[in-house]
Design an enzyme around this catalytic site. Structure first.
Site, PDB file in Angstrom:
ATOM      1  N   ASP A 133      -2.321 -10.777  -2.119  1.00  0.00           N
ATOM      2  CA  ASP A 133      -2.938 -10.248  -0.903  1.00  0.00           C
ATOM      3  C   ASP A 133      -4.424  -9.971  -1.177  1.00  0.00           C
ATOM      4  OD1 ASP A 133      -1.780  -8.698   1.797  1.00  0.00           O
ATOM      5  OD2 ASP A 133      -3.625  -7.809   1.019  1.00  0.00           O
ATOM      6  N   HIS A 139       0.826  -1.225   0.000  1.00  0.00           N
ATOM      7  CA  HIS A 139       0.000   0.000   0.000  1.00  0.00           C
ATOM      8  C   HIS A 139       0.854   1.267   0.000  1.00  0.00           C
ATOM      9  CE1 HIS A 139      -3.582  -2.332   0.520  1.00  0.00           C
ATOM     10  NE2 HIS A 139      -3.253  -2.772   1.728  1.00  0.00           N
TER      11      HIS A 139
END
Ligand SMILES: [Zn+2]
Length: 308
Positions: free
Chosen positions: A164, A127
């Site tokens: 993920d 992220h």
């Protein structure tokens, strides 16, 4: 096969509060399960070095680096960055070790010292935006390693595969206009980080899937979308953003994968790597918050990498 595990004690010193799911216990759970599965002795254990600032600067702005570096290096306070990400006095060191593991593993694989590697490190990375940390992530370890492979080691094309449960928005942003990188992922949508997915292109096969998606659908997606794109792109190395929070026991995600799905996906990527990339794979831990499911899933992933 020689598979290396990169880690460092500094990666367990960074923490964001007792309540926080992205906890030091995650790395301990992985280490315990590798021993428990009787595969720990079959792996080569390597200490993660500190990343060079030049490596981090290939993917992150000076401001993004300063946000992490400028924290106080003493005391027991937490320094919030966003609603679910903070620093303690060990975070800078841990972030350098996590990125350093990815870069060192890349060098060791390219140099032929090892066949592939799993970096059991935290903080995670996918992220983290080029301009700022975000969502438990400080620096984007996989993006840093991919840029190292391209710009310092001279590879021409690399793939980043992200399994993920969350969308790897930081990686997508980093390589949005980079034709030397193919990014392939699936991610639960709509869900954190609530970024609108960019359209699929030959270089960007990031496929949103609804909550409750299980392994059969994911496997078909891998066969129909990822593998044709990867085989057309012919990467010289594959990086894996290995998050295990799409596991059915993981409460931070809402999907239904099990250990066998992680093993199967890894086997598929091994086959692509053998075909186009001399087997080169570097995998880095991202999410995975149910400690038991995380440890078991990493065992399945690493067994596939090591062909045990
Ligand atoms: Zn995640």
């Amino acid at each position: 096969m020689t598979t290396a595990i990169y880690s460092h004690a500094d990666c367990q010193r960074h923490e964001m509060g007792q309540w926080h799911p992205e906890s030091p216990a995650r790395l301990q759970a992985i280490a315990d399960q590798l021993i428990n599965a009787h595969i720990d002795d079959l792996l080569e254990h390597r200490e993660a070095p500190l990343a060079d600032l030049a490596d981090i600067a290939r993917n992150h702005s000076p401001n993004a680096i300063d946000i992490v570096r400028s924290q106080p290096h003493e005391g027991d306070d937490y320094y919030p960055i966003d609603g679910d990400t903070s620093l303690n006095r060990h975070s800078w060191q841990a972030a350098l070790r996590a990125a350093g593991a990815a870069v060192a593993a890349t060098d060791a694989v390219i140099d032929g010292e090892i066949d592939n590697a799993f970096c059991s490190v935290r903080p995670p990375g996918h992220h983290a935006r080029p301009s700022a940390p975000m969502g438990f992530c400080l620096f984007n370890n996989v993006a840093i390693a991919a840029r190292h492979a391209l710009d310092a080691r001279g590879l021409k094309r690399v793939a980043v595969v992200d399994f993920d449960v969350h969308h790897g928005n930081g990686t997508e942003e980093a390589f949005r206009d980079e034709r030397r990188v193919l990014m392939a992922s699936f991610f639960q949508h709509p869900y954190y980080p609530y970024v609108d997915p960019l359209p699929v292109t030959p270089n960007r096969v990031n496929v949103p899937v609804p909550a409750y998606t299980k392994g059969d659908v994911v496997r078909q997606l891998v066969l129909d979308k990822w593998l044709p794109a990867l085989n057309a792109f012919k990467p010289e190395m594959i990086f894996i953003s290995a998050g295990f929070d799409a596991h059915r026991e993981d409460d931070l995600g809402g999907m239904g994968l099990v250990e066998a799905d992680y093993a199967w996906m890894t086997e598929q990527l091994m086959a692509v790597a053998r075909k186009h990339a001399r087997g080169r794979i570097v995998s880095c831990l991202e999410g995975g918050y149910n400690l038991s499911a995380l440890g078991r899933s990493v065992v399945a992933h690493v067994k596939a990498l090591a062909e045990i």
